[in-house]
Motif scaffolding. Structure first.
Motif, PDB file in Angstrom:
ATOM      1  N   PHE A  47       1.419  11.268  -5.288  1.00  0.00           N
ATOM      2  CA  PHE A  47       2.479  11.077  -4.291  1.00  0.00           C
ATOM      3  C   PHE A  47       2.359   9.682  -3.675  1.00  0.00           C
ATOM      4  O   PHE A  47       1.258   9.245  -3.300  1.00  0.00           O
ATOM      5  CB  PHE A  47       2.351  12.121  -3.183  1.00  0.00           C
ATOM      6  N   GLN A  48       3.479   9.002  -3.545  1.00  0.00           N
ATOM      7  CA  GLN A  48       3.454   7.664  -2.949  1.00  0.00           C
ATOM      8  C   GLN A  48       4.735   7.422  -2.166  1.00  0.00           C
ATOM      9  O   GLN A  48       5.838   7.673  -2.655  1.00  0.00           O
ATOM     10  CB  GLN A  48       3.318   6.597  -4.031  1.00  0.00           C
ATOM     11  N   ALA A  49       4.576   6.943  -0.925  1.00  0.00           N
ATOM     12  CA  ALA A  49       5.706   6.548  -0.093  1.00  0.00           C
ATOM     13  C   ALA A  49       5.547   5.081   0.261  1.00  0.00           C
ATOM     14  O   ALA A  49       4.441   4.621   0.581  1.00  0.00           O
ATOM     15  CB  ALA A  49       5.762   7.392   1.177  1.00  0.00           C
ATOM     16  N   GLU A  50       6.666   4.350   0.202  1.00  0.00           N
ATOM     17  CA  GLU A  50       6.651   2.918   0.488  1.00  0.00           C
ATOM     18  C   GLU A  50       7.877   2.549   1.308  1.00  0.00           C
ATOM     19  O   GLU A  50       8.942   3.133   1.129  1.00  0.00           O
ATOM     20  CB  GLU A  50       6.644   2.113  -0.809  1.00  0.00           C
ATOM     21  N   ALA A  51       7.713   1.575   2.191  1.00  0.00           N
ATOM     22  CA  ALA A  51       8.832   1.108   3.003  1.00  0.00           C
ATOM     23  C   ALA A  51       9.561   0.002   2.261  1.00  0.00           C
ATOM     24  O   ALA A  51       9.547  -1.167   2.655  1.00  0.00           O
ATOM     25  CB  ALA A  51       8.331   0.620   4.359  1.00  0.00           C
ATOM     26  N   ASP A 109       0.836  -1.202   0.000  1.00  0.00           N
ATOM     27  CA  ASP A 109       0.000   0.000   0.000  1.00  0.00           C
ATOM     28  C   ASP A 109       0.865   1.245   0.000  1.00  0.00           C
ATOM     29  O   ASP A 109       2.078   1.195   0.210  1.00  0.00           O
ATOM     30  CB  ASP A 109      -0.930  -0.001   1.218  1.00  0.00           C
ATOM     31  N   ASN A 110       0.206   2.380  -0.244  1.00  0.00           N
ATOM     32  CA  ASN A 110       0.816   3.695  -0.205  1.00  0.00           C
ATOM     33  C   ASN A 110       0.733   4.202   1.230  1.00  0.00           C
ATOM     34  O   ASN A 110      -0.357   4.249   1.817  1.00  0.00           O
ATOM     35  CB  ASN A 110       0.063   4.620  -1.171  1.00  0.00           C
ATOM     36  N   LEU A 111       1.842   4.593   1.815  1.00  0.00           N
ATOM     37  CA  LEU A 111       1.853   5.023   3.211  1.00  0.00           C
ATOM     38  C   LEU A 111       1.254   6.409   3.413  1.00  0.00           C
ATOM     39  O   LEU A 111       0.890   6.764   4.535  1.00  0.00           O
ATOM     40  CB  LEU A 111       3.292   5.008   3.745  1.00  0.00           C
ATOM     41  N   LEU A 112       1.149   7.186   2.350  1.00  0.00           N
ATOM     42  CA  LEU A 112       0.638   8.556   2.457  1.00  0.00           C
ATOM     43  C   LEU A 112      -0.879   8.593   2.323  1.00  0.00           C
ATOM     44  O   LEU A 112      -1.464   7.835   1.544  1.00  0.00           O
ATOM     45  CB  LEU A 112       1.262   9.444   1.389  1.00  0.00           C
ATOM     46  N   ALA A 113      -1.514   9.480   3.066  1.00  0.00           N
ATOM     47  CA  ALA A 113      -2.949   9.718   2.931  1.00  0.00           C
ATOM     48  C   ALA A 113      -3.193  10.824   1.912  1.00  0.00           C
ATOM     49  O   ALA A 113      -2.308  11.642   1.636  1.00  0.00           O
ATOM     50  CB  ALA A 113      -3.547  10.110   4.284  1.00  0.00           C
ATOM     51  N   TRP A 114      -4.392  10.823   1.328  1.00  0.00           N
ATOM     52  CA  TRP A 114      -4.797  11.843   0.363  1.00  0.00           C
ATOM     53  C   TRP A 114      -3.710  12.059  -0.697  1.00  0.00           C
ATOM     54  O   TRP A 114      -3.185  13.161  -0.883  1.00  0.00           O
ATOM     55  CB  TRP A 114      -5.135  13.157   1.065  1.00  0.00           C
ATOM     56  N   SER A 115      -3.384  10.987  -1.408  1.00  0.00           N
ATOM     57  CA  SER A 115      -2.294  11.037  -2.380  1.00  0.00           C
ATOM     58  C   SER A 115      -2.575  11.966  -3.550  1.00  0.00           C
ATOM     59  O   SER A 115      -1.645  12.393  -4.248  1.00  0.00           O
ATOM     60  CB  SER A 115      -2.015   9.631  -2.906  1.00  0.00           C
ATOM     61  N   GLU A 116      -3.846  12.303  -3.785  1.00  0.00           N
ATOM     62  CA  GLU A 116      -4.196  13.165  -4.914  1.00  0.00           C
ATOM     63  C   GLU A 116      -4.883  14.459  -4.483  1.00  0.00           C
ATOM     64  O   GLU A 116      -5.405  15.185  -5.323  1.00  0.00           O
ATOM     65  CB  GLU A 116      -5.097  12.410  -5.895  1.00  0.00           C
ATOM     66  N   GLN A 117      -4.874  14.742  -3.194  1.00  0.00           N
ATOM     67  CA  GLN A 117      -5.525  15.960  -2.708  1.00  0.00           C
ATOM     68  C   GLN A 117      -4.578  16.690  -1.756  1.00  0.00           C
ATOM     69  O   GLN A 117      -4.681  16.558  -0.537  1.00  0.00           O
ATOM     70  CB  GLN A 117      -6.853  15.631  -2.023  1.00  0.00           C
ATOM     71  N   GLN A 118      -3.696  17.458  -2.345  1.00  0.00           N
ATOM     72  CA  GLN A 118      -2.696  18.161  -1.548  1.00  0.00           C
ATOM     73  C   GLN A 118      -3.264  19.373  -0.814  1.00  0.00           C
ATOM     74  O   GLN A 118      -2.517  20.079  -0.122  1.00  0.00           O
ATOM     75  CB  GLN A 118      -1.526  18.585  -2.449  1.00  0.00           C
ATOM     76  N   ASN A 119      -4.560  19.611  -0.958  1.00  0.00           N
ATOM     77  CA  ASN A 119      -5.196  20.688  -0.197  1.00  0.00           C
ATOM     78  C   ASN A 119      -5.732  20.197   1.146  1.00  0.00           C
ATOM     79  O   ASN A 119      -6.270  20.987   1.929  1.00  0.00           O
ATOM     80  CB  ASN A 119      -6.338  21.324  -1.000  1.00  0.00           C
ATOM     81  N   TYR A 151      13.066   3.762   2.644  1.00  0.00           N
ATOM     82  CA  TYR A 151      11.826   4.256   2.049  1.00  0.00           C
ATOM     83  C   TYR A 151      12.055   4.643   0.595  1.00  0.00           C
ATOM     84  O   TYR A 151      13.186   4.956   0.180  1.00  0.00           O
ATOM     85  CB  TYR A 151      11.313   5.487   2.797  1.00  0.00           C
ATOM     86  N   CYS A 152      10.949   4.660  -0.139  1.00  0.00           N
ATOM     87  CA  CYS A 152      10.968   5.168  -1.505  1.00  0.00           C
ATOM     88  C   CYS A 152       9.805   6.150  -1.658  1.00  0.00           C
ATOM     89  O   CYS A 152       8.657   5.816  -1.346  1.00  0.00           O
ATOM     90  CB  CYS A 152      10.824   4.032  -2.517  1.00  0.00           C
ATOM     91  N   LEU A 153      10.106   7.351  -2.106  1.00  0.00           N
ATOM     92  CA  LEU A 153       9.086   8.346  -2.445  1.00  0.00           C
ATOM     93  C   LEU A 153       9.018   8.448  -3.963  1.00  0.00           C
ATOM     94  O   LEU A 153      10.052   8.552  -4.630  1.00  0.00           O
ATOM     95  CB  LEU A 153       9.433   9.709  -1.862  1.00  0.00           C
ATOM     96  N   SER A 154       7.805   8.418  -4.503  1.00  0.00           N
ATOM     97  CA  SER A 154       7.634   8.588  -5.948  1.00  0.00           C
ATOM     98  C   SER A 154       6.450   9.503  -6.215  1.00  0.00           C
ATOM     99  O   SER A 154       5.520   9.597  -5.402  1.00  0.00           O
ATOM    100  CB  SER A 154       7.423   7.235  -6.636  1.00  0.00           C
ATOM    101  N   LEU A 155       6.484  10.198  -7.346  1.00  0.00           N
ATOM    102  CA  LEU A 155       5.389  11.056  -7.760  1.00  0.00           C
ATOM    103  C   LEU A 155       5.565  11.394  -9.229  1.00  0.00           C
ATOM    104  O   LEU A 155       6.662  11.241  -9.792  1.00  0.00           O
ATOM    105  CB  LEU A 155       5.330  12.351  -6.941  1.00  0.00           C
ATOM    106  N   TYR A 156       4.497  11.845  -9.848  1.00  0.00           N
ATOM    107  CA  TYR A 156       4.535  12.324 -11.227  1.00  0.00           C
ATOM    108  C   TYR A 156       4.665  13.844 -11.198  1.00  0.00           C
ATOM    109  O   TYR A 156       4.026  14.518 -10.372  1.00  0.00           O
ATOM    110  CB  TYR A 156       3.270  11.929 -11.976  1.00  0.00           C
ATOM    111  N   ALA A 157       5.481  14.390 -12.111  1.00  0.00           N
ATOM    112  CA  ALA A 157       5.688  15.838 -12.136  1.00  0.00           C
ATOM    113  C   ALA A 157       5.988  16.301 -13.558  1.00  0.00           C
ATOM    114  O   ALA A 157       6.505  15.547 -14.383  1.00  0.00           O
ATOM    115  CB  ALA A 157       6.822  16.244 -11.202  1.00  0.00           C
ATOM    116  N   ARG A 158       5.647  17.553 -13.822  1.00  0.00           N
ATOM    117  CA  ARG A 158       5.977  18.200 -15.087  1.00  0.00           C
ATOM    118  C   ARG A 158       6.037  19.703 -14.867  1.00  0.00           C
ATOM    119  O   ARG A 158       5.468  20.232 -13.902  1.00  0.00           O
ATOM    120  CB  ARG A 158       4.964  17.885 -16.185  1.00  0.00           C
ATOM    121  N   SER A 159       6.717  20.410 -15.772  1.00  0.00           N
ATOM    122  CA  SER A 159       6.774  21.867 -15.706  1.00  0.00           C
ATOM    123  C   SER A 159       7.201  22.416 -17.050  1.00  0.00           C
ATOM    124  O   SER A 159       8.067  21.852 -17.725  1.00  0.00           O
ATOM    125  CB  SER A 159       7.758  22.328 -14.624  1.00  0.00           C
ATOM    126  N   ASP A 160       6.579  23.526 -17.449  1.00  0.00           N
ATOM    127  CA  ASP A 160       6.943  24.182 -18.702  1.00  0.00           C
ATOM    128  C   ASP A 160       8.130  25.122 -18.551  1.00  0.00           C
ATOM    129  O   ASP A 160       8.750  25.508 -19.547  1.00  0.00           O
ATOM    130  CB  ASP A 160       5.750  24.972 -19.250  1.00  0.00           C
TER     131      ASP A 160
END
Length: 261
Positions: A208-212, A84-94, A144-153
């Protein structure tokens, strides 16, 4: 903090892993036979069946030490779900669980890498580096491993935060999955994951995803809870293992976490 140990590989479990979650349903039946049923989220039970093969002397000893410390099923310990993903609200950073530095701006409803609109645009309009991060109640000393998708112009890099470690990752106009992995000497009972933005930069982030464990697995969306279980217990009061040879052991474990709100 008492916690389930990692293997020498940095993983918490070995496949196959079985997980089952059971929730109680409250039923109210009227005199005329009409029933109202509601899920009772305050009495959920999550169970795991873990199988281990080719354990070393040190790995088996770590399991035995934990088992003796908690006296079998008597005392709870922290279990980090290996699937599982250890982080809560992986798609709602608000959500309040995410801590954003003052003046960091978040804009939702941005196109994400899977064709939806669940990504967030994060902007740093100041002259200082600003952070967005989430802390979990877990040993900071684990791998631990932290992963996420990112982009920027317009921003060429993004800083990834994993505990007390900060790593720079190159980004571009196309969605990329970034990751950072490792283990620290920090002995605290909390660990944070997130990002830091250079002054004046703007990036879009998602998933956002964190895993042990030492590498990232397929992305898993989470809501109000992540895969950190502070009330886990061994199901049994006997730890049985089989020796296949010197430094080669196998065993099976059942772990249960009962949630009462």
């Amino acid at each position: 903090m008492i916690y389930f140990p990692q293997l020498a590989s940095g993983a918490t479990g070995q496949f196959p892993i079985t997980r089952q979650r059971s929730a109680r349903t409250v039923v109210n039946q009227s005199c005329d036979g009409y029933q109202v049923k509601l899920a009772d989220a305050g009495a959920a039970v999550t169970e795991w069946h873990l199988s281990f093969d080719e354990l070393s002397d040190q790995e088996l000893a770590a399991l035995e030490v934990l088992f003796q410390t908690v006296e079998g099923s008597l005392t709870p310990f922290t279990f980090l779900d290996p699937i599982d993903n250890l982080l809560a609200w992986s798609e709602q950073q608000n959500q309040p669980v995410w801590q954003a530095d003052p003046l960091l701006t978040l804009t939702g409803g941005i196109s994400d890498p899977f064709g939806g609109t669940e990504a967030y645009q994060v902007s740093n309009p100041t002259g200082a580096t600003l952070m967005l991060q989430q802390s979990i109640n877990a040993p900071a000393s684990l791998a631990y491993c932290l992963s996420l998708y990112a982009r920027s112009d317009q921003s060429p890099r993004l800083w990834l935060l994993r505990g007390c470690t900060t790593e720079a990752a190159a980004i571009g106009p196309q969605w990329m999955r970034l990751s950072t992995t490792g283990q620290s000497q920090d002995t605290s009972d909390t660990v944070s994951f997130g990002i830091a933005l250079d002054p004046g930069s703007t990036v879009s982030v998602f998933g956002f995803q964190a895993e042990a464990q030492p590498t990232a697995s397929a992305y898993k969306q989470t809501a109000e809870t992540g895969g950190v279980y502070p009330n886990a217990r061994f199901q049994d009061d006997v730890l049985t293992f089989t020796a296949a040879g010197p430094g080669r052991y196998s065993c099976e474990l059942d772990i249960v976490n009962v949630e009462y709100l």
